[in-house]
Design an enzyme around this catalytic site. Sequence first.
Site, PDB file in Angstrom:
ATOM      1  N   PRO A   2       0.849  -1.206   0.000  1.00 51.35           N
ATOM      2  CA  PRO A   2       0.000   0.000   0.000  1.00 51.35           C
ATOM      3  C   PRO A   2       0.881   1.252   0.000  1.00 51.35           C
ATOM      4  CG  PRO A   2      -0.550  -1.454   1.850  1.00 51.35           C
ATOM      5  CD  PRO A   2       0.694  -1.997   1.224  1.00 51.35           C
ATOM      6  N   GLU A   3       0.657   2.130  -0.960  1.00 51.65           N
ATOM      7  CA  GLU A   3       1.379   3.400  -0.991  1.00 51.65           C
ATOM      8  C   GLU A   3       0.408   4.503  -0.569  1.00 51.65           C
ATOM      9  OE1 GLU A   3       4.565   4.219  -3.316  1.00 51.65           O
ATOM     10  OE2 GLU A   3       4.683   2.324  -4.380  1.00 51.65           O
TER      11      GLU A   3
END
Length: 270
Positions: A2-3
């Site tokens: 997840p960014e």
Amino acid sequence: MPELPEVETTRRGLAPHCEGRSLTALQLRDTRLRWPVQSDLAEQLCGHTLQTIDRRGKYLLFRFEHGTLLVHLGMSGSMRVMPSHSAPGKHDHVDLCFGEQCLRYNDPRRFGCMLWTQDDPAKHALIAHLGPEPLHDTFNAEYLFQKSRGRSQALKTFLMDSRIVVGVGNIYANEALHRAGLHPLKAAGKLSRPKSEVLVNEIKQVLDHAIQRGGTTLRDFVGGDGKPGYFAQELFVYGRGGEPCKQCGKPLTEKAVAQRTTVYCTACQR
Ligand SMILES: [Zn+2]
């Protein structure tokens, strides 16, 4: 992994289901995240109202009137809205229950974290050193230009340093550098003022675009068994090593820079 756009999309997906509501139960099935989850977390939080969910970098800040729960999704974490009575899966480590609905934390690799603090979260050891938010006005061309002076490290490595700016992960660093026409291995200190402006704008655009796209997948945060909205991105370079540059047709070069996959066009990026 997840960014920042996925974390922001998570925040927007969860907030309407729990902000302003009282935490009725907390199920802690496995405390072994990156740092142990404190075993009395339920006693600390049950009966208290969740005021807001904020975000700082890739940390979600669940703000209660008496403290803040810091949540990081690590490498493989996700949070989604589920019926509180639904049976947990293997990697569903924590449920924050708000009546009939719960926020369920799932993390197969357990590199995420969930830490309770009653101090100012901005001064927490994990947060205090963080640079500005990339979409905030404090991240601007002059700031990036000044921070880059005298630095010999690769421009891409510099951009991914959370002390410089938060949330520019590998995918977005690759994409923004390509759009800005900047070589990822260029020394950060060689960044010109005009190019600093171009780069800052491209970083903001790629992140904003990803968040906008994520907004269309918000329904994925509620119910179902699938992975929550890690949305398909329209990528120009990331994951396309050896394939033709979408601007000039030349095969893209792929190389590890600071152990991270880096893809660029030797013709378009200087
Ligand atoms: Zn090219």
